[in-house]
Structures are given as structure tokens and as C-alpha cells.
Scaffold this motif. Structure first.
Motif, mmCIF file in Angstrom:
data_model
loop_
_atom_site.group_PDB
_atom_site.id
_atom_site.type_symbol
_atom_site.label_atom_id
_atom_site.label_comp_id
_atom_site.label_asym_id
_atom_site.label_seq_id
_atom_site.Cartn_x
_atom_site.Cartn_y
_atom_site.Cartn_z
ATOM 1 N N GLU A 118 0.814 -1.220 0.000
ATOM 2 C CA GLU A 118 0.000 0.000 0.000
ATOM 3 C C GLU A 118 0.847 1.270 0.000
ATOM 4 O OE1 GLU A 118 -3.594 2.146 2.577
ATOM 5 O OE2 GLU A 118 -2.763 0.223 3.218
ATOM 6 N N LEU A 119 1.903 1.298 0.803
ATOM 7 C CA LEU A 119 2.741 2.498 0.862
ATOM 8 C C LEU A 119 3.437 2.754 -0.469
ATOM 9 C CD1 LEU A 119 4.362 2.281 4.419
ATOM 10 C CD2 LEU A 119 2.560 3.841 3.644
ATOM 11 N N ASP A 120 3.965 1.700 -1.086
ATOM 12 C CA ASP A 120 4.646 1.871 -2.366
ATOM 13 C C ASP A 120 3.666 2.285 -3.467
ATOM 14 O OD1 ASP A 120 6.956 1.227 -1.109
ATOM 15 O OD2 ASP A 120 7.201 -0.755 -2.019
ATOM 16 N N ARG A 121 2.419 1.802 -3.386
ATOM 17 C CA ARG A 121 1.407 2.250 -4.347
ATOM 18 C C ARG A 121 1.139 3.745 -4.176
ATOM 19 N NH1 ARG A 121 -3.394 -2.367 -4.665
ATOM 20 N NH2 ARG A 121 -2.043 -4.123 -5.236
ATOM 21 N N ASN A 122 1.062 4.203 -2.942
ATOM 22 C CA ASN A 122 0.849 5.633 -2.705
ATOM 23 C C ASN A 122 1.995 6.461 -3.276
ATOM 24 O OD1 ASN A 122 -1.584 5.262 -1.347
ATOM 25 N ND2 ASN A 122 -0.617 5.089 0.658
ATOM 26 N N ILE A 123 3.223 5.983 -3.078
ATOM 27 C CA ILE A 123 4.379 6.698 -3.624
ATOM 28 C C ILE A 123 4.305 6.730 -5.142
ATOM 29 C CG2 ILE A 123 6.887 6.573 -3.919
ATOM 30 C CD1 ILE A 123 7.065 5.458 -1.088
ATOM 31 N N PHE A 124 3.997 5.590 -5.752
ATOM 32 C CA PHE A 124 3.897 5.520 -7.208
ATOM 33 C C PHE A 124 2.868 6.514 -7.752
ATOM 34 C CE2 PHE A 124 1.526 3.880 -10.850
ATOM 35 C CZ PHE A 124 2.536 3.799 -11.798
ATOM 36 N N PHE A 154 9.182 15.434 0.718
ATOM 37 C CA PHE A 154 7.720 15.503 0.832
ATOM 38 C C PHE A 154 7.140 14.164 1.271
ATOM 39 C CE2 PHE A 154 3.494 14.792 -0.868
ATOM 40 C CZ PHE A 154 2.807 15.910 -0.399
ATOM 41 N N LEU A 155 7.553 13.080 0.618
ATOM 42 C CA LEU A 155 6.993 11.772 0.938
ATOM 43 C C LEU A 155 7.355 11.336 2.351
ATOM 44 C CD1 LEU A 155 7.699 9.913 -2.440
ATOM 45 C CD2 LEU A 155 5.507 10.825 -1.639
ATOM 46 N N ASP A 156 8.511 11.772 2.828
ATOM 47 C CA ASP A 156 8.906 11.444 4.197
ATOM 48 C C ASP A 156 7.976 12.111 5.202
ATOM 49 O OD1 ASP A 156 10.721 10.092 5.946
ATOM 50 O OD2 ASP A 156 11.603 12.025 6.435
ATOM 51 N N SER A 157 7.502 13.304 4.857
ATOM 52 C CA SER A 157 6.572 13.995 5.751
ATOM 53 C C SER A 157 5.228 13.284 5.827
ATOM 54 C CB SER A 157 6.368 15.441 5.281
ATOM 55 O OG SER A 157 5.642 15.495 4.062
ATOM 56 N N CYS A 158 4.961 12.414 4.846
ATOM 57 C CA CYS A 158 3.714 11.632 4.836
ATOM 58 C C CYS A 158 3.902 10.247 5.460
ATOM 59 C CB CYS A 158 3.210 11.464 3.404
ATOM 60 S SG CYS A 158 2.864 13.006 2.531
ATOM 61 N N ASP A 159 5.103 10.005 5.996
ATOM 62 C CA ASP A 159 5.425 8.697 6.601
ATOM 63 C C ASP A 159 5.295 7.556 5.596
ATOM 64 O OD1 ASP A 159 5.981 9.820 9.118
ATOM 65 O OD2 ASP A 159 3.858 9.738 9.684
ATOM 66 N N PHE A 160 5.781 7.797 4.375
ATOM 67 C CA PHE A 160 5.711 6.784 3.322
ATOM 68 C C PHE A 160 7.005 5.981 3.187
ATOM 69 C CE2 PHE A 160 2.182 8.896 0.533
ATOM 70 C CZ PHE A 160 1.246 8.498 1.466
ATOM 71 N N GLU A 162 12.704 6.334 0.815
ATOM 72 C CA GLU A 162 13.964 5.795 0.313
ATOM 73 C C GLU A 162 13.795 4.358 -0.169
ATOM 74 O OE1 GLU A 162 13.690 7.479 3.105
ATOM 75 O OE2 GLU A 162 15.120 9.145 3.048
ATOM 76 N N ILE A 163 13.219 3.506 0.686
ATOM 77 C CA ILE A 163 13.022 2.117 0.272
ATOM 78 C C ILE A 163 11.897 2.013 -0.749
ATOM 79 C CG2 ILE A 163 11.461 1.629 2.219
ATOM 80 C CD1 ILE A 163 13.932 -0.787 0.449
ATOM 81 N N GLY A 164 10.873 2.857 -0.634
ATOM 82 C CA GLY A 164 9.761 2.800 -1.575
ATOM 83 C C GLY A 164 10.181 3.139 -2.990
ATOM 84 N N ILE A 165 10.941 4.213 -3.142
ATOM 85 C CA ILE A 165 11.400 4.603 -4.480
ATOM 86 C C ILE A 165 12.365 3.565 -5.026
ATOM 87 C CG2 ILE A 165 12.754 6.319 -5.746
ATOM 88 C CD1 ILE A 165 11.490 8.461 -3.965
ATOM 89 N N SER A 166 13.192 2.996 -4.138
ATOM 90 C CA SER A 166 14.088 1.927 -4.567
ATOM 91 C C SER A 166 13.302 0.741 -5.097
ATOM 92 C CB SER A 166 14.977 1.496 -3.401
ATOM 93 O OG SER A 166 15.800 0.406 -3.768
ATOM 94 N N ASN A 167 12.215 0.392 -4.442
ATOM 95 C CA ASN A 167 11.365 -0.712 -4.911
ATOM 96 C C ASN A 167 10.768 -0.406 -6.280
ATOM 97 O OD1 ASN A 167 11.829 -2.180 -2.568
ATOM 98 N ND2 ASN A 167 9.965 -1.445 -1.549
ATOM 99 N N LEU A 168 10.302 0.833 -6.458
ATOM 100 C CA LEU A 168 9.722 1.226 -7.749
ATOM 101 C C LEU A 168 10.772 1.186 -8.856
ATOM 102 C CD1 LEU A 168 7.473 4.288 -6.778
ATOM 103 C CD2 LEU A 168 6.839 1.877 -6.940
#
Length: 240
Positions: free
Chosen positions: A162-168, A186-192, A195-201
Motif C-alpha cells: 500500500e505504501l509503495d502504491r501511494n508513492i507511485f 515531501f513523501l517522508d513527511s507523509c510517513d511513506f 527511500e526504500i519505496g522509491i528503490s522498490n519502484l
């Protein structure tokens, strides 16, 4: 000797071992999505002869890294020349555009942006249609993507948490072309956990990082837009 599909799992495993052990073979594992599938060859002690090759295709580069594969090859998009040839083969049954379809062919190649699936789908769909119908279809695709292309591209999105989908989706709507540090902030301020999320994408080829900017293929971005449009149609409250 044919494999007895009614035998026990152990019997079938022993059959595979006997047929593959010490033989020079080519094994292709297509669309691998779990590490277990790659671990099987080593876990079950199947020894292949020197010169054997195992080719793996996957949407997740991390699987290849974790499996310690020898070489990782990242598939690139087709060149403009190759894209035009592929589209024309599907649309006109030859490697160059029909007279009067040159501009439309260029539009189709620009839309697909090097993705073979999109070129094949477009070419087959536009085959034998009038120039006016082709132009109308290509204009429509800018806001309403072809479902066959959408469904294939969406497979990688469906594999995200879910978090990675939100980042995407945030990148698809707001941050394409933006500096990576600004996006992370910005995404860090949303607790997303960006760093790992963008790496996954990135490892799923949904985004790329170029010159410290986060980029996304136009068709992948359009897939994100369509995901939200479809979800909003199911729940109009998401539009507010």
C-alpha cells in the motif's frame, strides 16, 4: 520415458534430477515473482553440466540480486527506427508506412515510446482502418489507454504494497521530473518511507532516476492515472 504426472512429488523430483543432472541444457524461467522459484535449482541439488544456461525474466530486479545471478540485463526500449518497423509490420504488413499514414505512424511510435507491446497492440488495432479513424484512436488513447496495454503494465503496480502504491501514484500525478531530494522530503513527511519505496519502484522499472530527477515512462504514468480514475468511479468520494 515420459514423466508420470500421477506419481508422488518426490517421484517427480527424482525424475527431474535424473533427466537434468550433468546435462548441458538451456532453462528459461519466465516472469518469476518469488525467490523460491530460483532457489529450487540449488535447494534440490540439481547439477547441470558446464555450458548450461538458466535465463530468468522478472519484473523485480531485487529477486535477481538476492539470487546472486551472474549477469543482470535490463531490457531497453526499442529505437525509433525499430519501433516504426514493428508498428508498420503489424499495421501494414510491411516495414514502412503506407502512403498517407506517415504522420500517423510517427504519432503511434511517439505514444508507445519504445514499448514493443504497445507497438504491436496499436499496429494490430489500426490495421486496415482509415486515416481518420487512426487519428481519432490515437487521440483517444491520450486520455483512455488501451486495456490490453494497461492490464500488462498494471501487473507491476499490483505487486506493490500500500505504501509503495501511494508513492507511485504521487509520482505519477505530481512529481515526475522533480528533483529526487525534494520528492523524498515531501513523501517522508507523509510517513511513506520514500527511500526504500522509491528503490522498490526503480527495481520494478516503474520509475528511473536520471540526473537526480525522478522520471517515469509516459505509458506507466498514464497507467497510474487510469488506476485512480477506475477507483474513483467505484467510490466517488475519492474525487473529493
Amino acid at each position: 520415458m515420459p514423466l508420470d504426472t500421477k506419481g508422488s512429488p518426490q517421484a517427480r523430483l527424482e525424475y527431474v534430477r535424473r533427466r537434468l543432472n550433468r546435462k548441458k541444457v538451456l532453462i528459461v524461467l519466465d516472469d518469476v515473482d518469488t525467490l523460491d522459484m530460483l532457489d529450487y535449482l540449488t535447494r534440490e541439488q540439481i547439477f547441470l553440466a558446464p555450458g548450461s544456461r538458466v535465463i530468468v525474466t522478472t519484473r523485480d530486479q531485487q529477486l535477481l540480486i538476492a539470487a546472486r545471478v551472474h549477469v543482470i540485463y535490463k531490457v531497453r526500449g526499442l529505437s525509433s527506427k525499430s519501433s516504426l518497423e514493428l508498428f508498420c509490420l503489424k499495421a501494414f504488413n510491411k516495414s514502412y508506412p503506407e502512403n498517407g499514414y506517415e504522420k500517423l505512424s510517427e504519432m503511434a511510435v511517439e505514444y508507445a515510446d519504445g514499448i514493443p507491446l504497445a507497438l504491436e497492440v496499436l499496429g494490430s488495432f489500426l490495421c486496415s482502418r482509415t486515416a481518420e479513424a487512426c487519428k481519432s484512436a490515437l487521440t483517444k488513447l491520450k486520455t483512455h489507454p488501451d486495456l490490453r496495454i494497461f492490464n500488462v503494465l498494471k501487473l507491476s503496480y499490483d505487486g506493490l504494497d500500500e505504501l509503495d502504491r501511494n508513492i507511485f501514484l504521487d509520482i505519477a500525478f505530481f512529481f515526475k521530473g522533480k528533483h529526487i531530494n525534494d520528492v523524498i522530503r515531501f513523501l517522508d513527511s507523509c510517513d511513506f518511507f520514500p527511500e526504500i519505496g522509491i528503490s522498490n519502484l526503480e527495481r520494478k522499472a516503474l520509475v528511473t532516476i536520471s540526473n537526480n530527477k525522478i522520471e517515469m515512462h509516459d505509458l506507466i504514468q498514464q497507467m497510474g492515472w487510469e488506476v485512480v480514475r477506475q477507483e474513483s468511479n467505484k467510490d466517488p468520494r475519492k474525487l473529493t
